[in-house]
Design a protein around this motif. Sequence first.
Motif, PDB file in Angstrom:
ATOM      1  N   TRP C 249      50.280 -17.820  -9.074  1.00 39.01           N
ATOM      2  CA  TRP C 249      49.442 -18.331 -10.164  1.00 39.01           C
ATOM      3  C   TRP C 249      48.013 -17.831 -10.117  1.00 39.01           C
ATOM      4  O   TRP C 249      47.414 -17.680  -9.059  1.00 39.01           O
ATOM      5  N   LEU C 250      47.462 -17.652 -11.317  1.00 45.01           N
ATOM      6  CA  LEU C 250      46.009 -17.532 -11.437  1.00 45.01           C
ATOM      7  C   LEU C 250      45.381 -18.832 -10.932  1.00 45.01           C
ATOM      8  O   LEU C 250      45.972 -19.910 -11.071  1.00 45.01           O
ATOM      9  N   SER C 251      44.196 -18.738 -10.397  1.00 45.20           N
ATOM     10  CA  SER C 251      43.545 -19.906  -9.794  1.00 45.20           C
ATOM     11  C   SER C 251      43.382 -21.047 -10.804  1.00 45.20           C
ATOM     12  O   SER C 251      43.688 -22.203 -10.504  1.00 45.20           O
ATOM     13  N   ASP C 252      42.921 -20.728 -12.000  1.00 43.52           N
ATOM     14  CA  ASP C 252      42.752 -21.777 -13.018  1.00 43.52           C
ATOM     15  C   ASP C 252      44.091 -22.401 -13.390  1.00 43.52           C
ATOM     16  O   ASP C 252      44.179 -23.605 -13.645  1.00 43.52           O
ATOM     17  N   ALA C 369      42.227 -10.571 -23.299  1.00 44.82           N
ATOM     18  CA  ALA C 369      41.300 -11.598 -23.757  1.00 44.82           C
ATOM     19  C   ALA C 369      40.969 -11.342 -25.227  1.00 44.82           C
ATOM     20  O   ALA C 369      40.965 -10.186 -25.678  1.00 44.82           O
ATOM     21  N   LEU C 371      38.677 -10.602 -27.762  1.00 47.82           N
ATOM     22  CA  LEU C 371      37.320 -10.063 -27.850  1.00 47.82           C
ATOM     23  C   LEU C 371      37.221  -9.211 -29.111  1.00 47.82           C
ATOM     24  O   LEU C 371      38.241  -8.790 -29.657  1.00 47.82           O
ATOM     25  N   GLY C 393      36.658 -16.798 -24.282  1.00 48.89           N
ATOM     26  CA  GLY C 393      37.417 -17.805 -23.546  1.00 48.89           C
ATOM     27  C   GLY C 393      38.841 -18.035 -24.032  1.00 48.89           C
ATOM     28  O   GLY C 393      39.432 -19.061 -23.731  1.00 48.89           O
TER      29      GLY C 393
ATOM     30  N   ALA D 369      35.836  -9.203 -20.602  1.00 47.95           N
ATOM     31  CA  ALA D 369      36.436 -10.279 -19.821  1.00 47.95           C
ATOM     32  C   ALA D 369      36.889  -9.702 -18.478  1.00 47.95           C
ATOM     33  O   ALA D 369      37.244  -8.522 -18.382  1.00 47.95           O
ATOM     34  N   LEU D 371      39.406  -8.932 -16.171  1.00 44.88           N
ATOM     35  CA  LEU D 371      40.870  -8.802 -16.190  1.00 44.88           C
ATOM     36  C   LEU D 371      41.260  -7.695 -15.234  1.00 44.88           C
ATOM     37  O   LEU D 371      40.431  -6.858 -14.871  1.00 44.88           O
ATOM     38  N   GLY D 388      42.150 -11.291  -7.120  1.00 41.96           N
ATOM     39  CA  GLY D 388      43.106 -11.231  -8.222  1.00 41.96           C
ATOM     40  C   GLY D 388      43.278 -12.559  -8.939  1.00 41.96           C
ATOM     41  O   GLY D 388      43.351 -12.613 -10.168  1.00 41.96           O
ATOM     42  N   LYS D 389      43.333 -13.655  -8.214  1.00 42.51           N
ATOM     43  CA  LYS D 389      43.687 -14.899  -8.867  1.00 42.51           C
ATOM     44  C   LYS D 389      42.565 -15.466  -9.735  1.00 42.51           C
ATOM     45  O   LYS D 389      42.759 -16.466 -10.421  1.00 42.51           O
ATOM     46  N   PHE D 390      41.403 -14.821  -9.684  1.00 42.51           N
ATOM     47  CA  PHE D 390      40.297 -15.280 -10.521  1.00 42.51           C
ATOM     48  C   PHE D 390      40.177 -14.501 -11.829  1.00 42.51           C
ATOM     49  O   PHE D 390      39.217 -14.686 -12.577  1.00 42.51           O
ATOM     50  N   MET D 391      41.160 -13.609 -12.091  1.00 43.25           N
ATOM     51  CA  MET D 391      41.079 -12.753 -13.274  1.00 43.25           C
ATOM     52  C   MET D 391      41.504 -13.514 -14.524  1.00 43.25           C
ATOM     53  O   MET D 391      42.504 -13.187 -15.160  1.00 43.25           O
ATOM     54  N   SER D 392      40.736 -14.511 -14.879  1.00 41.38           N
ATOM     55  CA  SER D 392      41.048 -15.379 -16.016  1.00 41.38           C
ATOM     56  C   SER D 392      39.818 -16.216 -16.326  1.00 41.38           C
ATOM     57  O   SER D 392      39.248 -16.851 -15.441  1.00 41.38           O
ATOM     58  N   GLY D 393      39.419 -16.184 -17.573  1.00 38.16           N
ATOM     59  CA  GLY D 393      38.366 -17.102 -18.004  1.00 38.16           C
ATOM     60  C   GLY D 393      36.961 -16.770 -17.536  1.00 38.16           C
ATOM     61  O   GLY D 393      36.088 -17.636 -17.574  1.00 38.16           O
ATOM     62  N   MET D 395      33.667 -13.555 -17.222  1.00 34.69           N
ATOM     63  CA  MET D 395      33.140 -12.327 -17.802  1.00 34.69           C
ATOM     64  C   MET D 395      32.628 -11.425 -16.674  1.00 34.69           C
ATOM     65  O   MET D 395      32.144 -11.906 -15.646  1.00 34.69           O
TER      66      MET D 395
END
Lengths: 436, 436, 436, 436
Positions: C249-252, C369, C371, C393, D369, D371, D388-393, D395
């Motif tokens: 999973w992505l962290s979020d 994303a 954009l 976002g 973003a 990504l 990698g797991k922070f590639m969301s949400g 900039m």
Amino acid sequence: EPTSTPAGEAHDLVSRYREVRAWTERLAAPLSPEDQTVQSMPDVSPTKWHRAHVTWFFETFVLAENEPGFSAFQEQYWFLFNSYYEAIGPRYSRPMRGVISRPGAHDVGRYRSNVDDRMSDLLDRVDEGTLAKIAATVELGFHHEQQHQELLLMDIKHVLSLNPLRPVYAGSPAAATPATPLSWLDFDGGLVEIGHEGSADRGGSFCFDNELPRHQQWLASYRLADRLVTNGEWMEFIADGGYRRAELWLSDGWGRVNDEGWCAPFYWSQIDGVWFEHTLHGTWPVDPTLPVCHVSHYEADAYATWAGKRLPTEAEWEHAAALQGPQEATSPPRGSDVSTETWHPRAAGPADGTLRQLFGDCWEWTSSAYLPYPGFRPAPGAIGEYNGKFMSGQMVLRGGCALTPPGHARASYRNFFPAGARWPVTGVRLADDGGR
Amino acid sequence: EPTSTPAGEAHDLVSRYREVRAWTERLAAPLSPEDQTVQSMPDVSPTKWHRAHVTWFFETFVLAENEPGFSAFQEQYWFLFNSYYEAIGPRYSRPMRGVISRPGAHDVGRYRSNVDDRMSDLLDRVDEGTLAKIAATVELGFHHEQQHQELLLMDIKHVLSLNPLRPVYAGSPAAATPATPLSWLDFDGGLVEIGHEGSADRGGSFCFDNELPRHQQWLASYRLADRLVTNGEWMEFIADGGYRRAELWLSDGWGRVNDEGWCAPFYWSQIDGVWFEHTLHGTWPVDPTLPVCHVSHYEADAYATWAGKRLPTEAEWEHAAALQGPQEATSPPRGSDVSTETWHPRAAGPADGTLRQLFGDCWEWTSSAYLPYPGFRPAPGAIGEYNGKFMSGQMVLRGGCALTPPGHARASYRNFFPAGARWPVTGVRLADDGGR
Amino acid sequence: EPTSTPAGEAHDLVSRYREVRAWTERLAAPLSPEDQTVQSMPDVSPTKWHRAHVTWFFETFVLAENEPGFSAFQEQYWFLFNSYYEAIGPRYSRPMRGVISRPGAHDVGRYRSNVDDRMSDLLDRVDEGTLAKIAATVELGFHHEQQHQELLLMDIKHVLSLNPLRPVYAGSPAAATPATPLSWLDFDGGLVEIGHEGSADRGGSFCFDNELPRHQQWLASYRLADRLVTNGEWMEFIADGGYRRAELWLSDGWGRVNDEGWCAPFYWSQIDGVWFEHTLHGTWPVDPTLPVCHVSHYEADAYATWAGKRLPTEAEWEHAAALQGPQEATSPPRGSDVSTETWHPRAAGPADGTLRQLFGDCWEWTSSAYLPYPGFRPAPGAIGEYNGKFMSGQMVLRGGCALTPPGHARASYRNFFPAGARWPVTGVRLADDGGR
Amino acid sequence: EPTSTPAGEAHDLVSRYREVRAWTERLAAPLSPEDQTVQSMPDVSPTKWHRAHVTWFFETFVLAENEPGFSAFQEQYWFLFNSYYEAIGPRYSRPMRGVISRPGAHDVGRYRSNVDDRMSDLLDRVDEGTLAKIAATVELGFHHEQQHQELLLMDIKHVLSLNPLRPVYAGSPAAATPATPLSWLDFDGGLVEIGHEGSADRGGSFCFDNELPRHQQWLASYRLADRLVTNGEWMEFIADGGYRRAELWLSDGWGRVNDEGWCAPFYWSQIDGVWFEHTLHGTWPVDPTLPVCHVSHYEADAYATWAGKRLPTEAEWEHAAALQGPQEATSPPRGSDVSTETWHPRAAGPADGTLRQLFGDCWEWTSSAYLPYPGFRPAPGAIGEYNGKFMSGQMVLRGGCALTPPGHARASYRNFFPAGARWPVTGVRLADDGGR
Ligand SMILES: [Fe+3]
Ligand SMILES: [Fe+3]
Ligand SMILES: [Fe+3]
Ligand SMILES: [Fe+3]
């Protein structure tokens, strides 16, 4: 008699001032600068904030109006260390006290010394008129600082509880003692008087404004347990589904049980099937003979319902405690050595026909909401904010606890906390209607 | 006398049942299906939920245990329309009542008819033993439904208040009357009795369990204002900085003033410098002779402090009201025509040496926390949850209001709301110590 | 050709106007006034709000500036039914749309009829200059209303999902079909063009501003799955610990899994060990051959990681979809009978060497994303708020879904939702790098 | 050349290890134990936590698997100082880092020394095979610690900003310099390559995994401002209603402006009509020639819209920066004396036809973003969670800032923050389409 002359009275004040102030510093001594900085929840204040705030109290309410050529030690401190006195002006947001790294613990020590010197100077040179004017406020400052001594310990207990290293504050547990059975003591009702006999400035001993006026109440006959509920008894409550049976709980309490997952007293945790308790002496297996502590009013009420009893009203409690003897508690014989003291409620001694554990173990939840006594009038000015404005949404507790400073407890003392509070040292004494 | 035989008694119950049930439907009649669906905040319930919940009460507490071959109208309704009875099982989350579009308003009507038919059948054929067993619960169901009739109106008033179209419920404002001065009435204290004389099943008139037991209280002498505080007087409070002066407020109240921006009673809004008030009759300029309403306990307390007075205790209020005459209120002479009724407090009539506006205008905040009377015991079973479990964190109100159904008010009635509640129809009667 | 003259063009606009407007009313027809009132979460709008808002769009952006002697149907509607256009003025708080009981569903119908009449009048009498000026806005109004037709269905699906009565909207499930294997299709990369060919006012077909400008992108070679991921495949993911393995999973996303207890797609629930799915046709056992739907971007990404693949970029998706044939989707052949339609994604047909399920089953999450395209410029004025200000976002989805109105889908269409959104009809098409 | 033999290479690693580790301690030196304990918001970590966490990184990822007879310095530290590595096990809740008073700042120093000794021992005695295995992780540890050096300063800046005593960290502001005009530099587009040339373990210089793989992108021609936006220019934006005009803002940004009352950059406050700025050197009047800093992506985007320009994409930024010269930044020539350093962005020097202020002043918001690059593969194991797991949400930001340690910045570096983040040192470089 030393207090019969103004000079003697001032001398007396100075020496009590030194004693109270020194005790605060002794309590803080085992705590590192880091310990003293942390605020673990909004209700908790950092140790160094307590140390500074009680100092601010003397600077604000005594020095500012009476010291010749007064100038504040540090102007921003009035903003930082005002707790809740609207009349004194704006103040730093309470839940943010833990982000204030400066002044540090050492700087606060310098602030304390400075105010101590100035208070000594003032009291040394004070004339009779001024003394008469400030004595009550200085006295209030003592009791205020004592309240914060107790809070300082309750607060650091919470701070340390969140640390997985299981840190110790100081002191050591009391030796184990055998369990003693609970007996019931009967009290006649009738038209009784409660409330303090009279405040210090009218020649009586000290009391807070919320203990006044002394007034009449009608009580039906009642009974009180002669000791506090023990951990062992509480384990039976747990084993009987106490935290899972809605019918035992007030609606608000049941909401908290579910929202916050309550299943035991606040500082209990189960490790491999054994209950442990976080104390200021470290984390120890729960001792079934000690009084249960750190339970909310909701838990106390549910326990009483489960036991087929109820909590006492504050009038019942005070009337019984007053009957028992001197209003001034002697039971918490705190020594002068913080590092060897026992900072935890102790087991009840053998039954002796009196109310045991009245003053030095756990604050005892009553069934009374914290409201003004009939005829209550808050003091004029900022000091009037001390108690009166909190007479809403809280429950009264009576007695005192293992963290209460010597000489601070008395039968008429009205402590108060919200019904859900669990971080104070709170316990349960059962009551029942008489004549059953 | 019709009620002296079981058949007569049952017949009487049926006819009262029909009357109460019909009044609920009349109250709902002016409301569209959409109006009946909305929940505007967690405290508010949709109209159709109220209509269904009071029906569920009869189905659950009367039919389920007494109807031969009972089967629920719709099994899921027990989940949807249980309000807070833990003993009955899980229930739909209260703050989510507004997302339940089905059953619709018409379906709820069908549910009501079905239960009405079954209740008639049951009561028509009931034997003496069963009647004795259920009469008290049926009676409780009447009073329960009446409570919800009042809530239904308070709740829809809130729903409509959030709509910028400024909608009207029904009815029309009372004709204007001249302002009348406030007088003070004196009451001796002493050992008095409060609480209901005895419940219906003991041969007395009906009361809720929280009005029992009747018990003794000691009162000092006191005084009560003979009418409610008016809008005009409240405007003076506002003009004198009432909402901006911390020293007038309880700490929790001051927190709400600031967090929620309170600057006038709940439904007041200023348009081009003129105060308007949202009512069930639409939005009208504030009439200074009417009693102020929709103020919280905090506001009532601050007003009293500002006026140099205080709020009455519930014992003071009840003792005075009981002295005045029949406990059963006659003042709210609600007609049978919802559309022409005045759904708003009315101005006090001329002073006449009695307590004016006791029952039919505004619920009156007291200074008493809502706690059990000495010796209070909740009923066994689920019905015991009716009142007892809410005896925490709320304040007592006495009297009744313009939305209270006829015959529902009495001197011993203990209404209760949290100190911050503003959407009920609440007002202020001042009190003072006697002999001043 | 009818549209070659201004009159013909206007006539054409009117007939399309009627068609679009009528479809909205057909979609709302199975919903009761109560259904149309509920807002089940802030993202959801009540059905009657959708019906009124799309009407407000025509009244605001077409009639207000072009109707002779324009006056608003109801002035407050501009406040109530403005969605997010800051330039139009203040608007009613979005999360509070569900407390507005009035205007009711029927009143909204009257608003719709009134605007329809006025739009017809305007278009009937319009001169060539005005037509040229308004045609693009009217056309935008069609597509705007179609977007809300889809949202209306997604939203009511959520409303009904929270009702324990398990209500049905309308229509019926598709007949079962056998599962078909997934194949991979290869695409060369290189310098490609994406974005719409040109907007309606430049002679091309309609597109939203966010699909412009058409521009070049460099793509490496890639592969796309020829059908969507199925429920059966998703069950394997669940069985393999998909919702319990942080490394997928992505962290979020992992935060949401834990905070909100995700363990299956949004509308799945397990009853006695069997997975059921809430649909607009009621609650049915999950059919393993249907495409999985109502999964968030986080879930789609975790699934792709688990499968050793990835999601496509929007450029990859569009390039492949455009290669396949006409940009205008023909696949969702919605009939005219709401009550017999299938309002749910259908199983893929047999593999045929093309990308199956491109437009009419699930919106497909991309890894892109949302954009602006290089060189994007929002339209001037309030209409410029339509898309541009949301380019932050959110993630792009491509294709269309079972609720998308006929003629509304196309290869260049850029739909967008936050990565955690689960209530739209969203599914997963896997992608992979080429040449592996 | 020393690094050509394993011993030489190890020796080299040890000396770089010492250098990086020593710099962290120098940065912390001006901070008291109290300063090092505070967490002022969830995004901020206490200084002593940073010092311990980077140590934990070496203990966990290097020592645990390679030290003979490894045993943890303190087992609970693995729980306390794990930041976000799920694969390493549970960890202490991030927003609660500020309640951990123990280990104190001095204890953390002992932890650091212990790990330093063990790392030296390991590297001194390492054989060639092990060295090959661990060198990349040790190198990653250096860069990880450097990232935290920057964060430590950003975080303590926030902590001190909340203190009304206006505390100073260390160092002093740069001397004032004259403002210089902004020029535009033109860049051809075409098919370009971005991403790092290759990671250290393949013989290239170090990079994080998120900078890989190097890949092709198509760019249209574009222009970049040759310096950052200044405080003076930002004041014009404010004066022109920049924070009050919805049409300039992304929807999410406008929400934040209103919810949080944004009206100037994060650390600006107005005192008697003059703008002041909180810096690590204390609170100073805003200098109009310095680059604006501590603005969110939303503010950067709104400013660009106001200016009729846009933000650069990360590909545009990297391509231009790479063209300009050595990828390794030389511009932040941080000295060795923390107490005399300037910890704040400096004014641009005179225009010279190059991109000024690329690496050592403010991280520059891009319109991209965060990504994965096409073909990105995270490292296997726990280290794969690094990026990698922070590639969301979030900039992308490019460049570096005044707090970036020497040698840590490079053209391919991809920093990232949520669009609303304001506490990092972030600024704005404008971009525009070419050929206009
Ligand atoms: Fe205090
Ligand atoms: Fe009820
Ligand atoms: Fe819209
Ligand atoms: Fe880290």
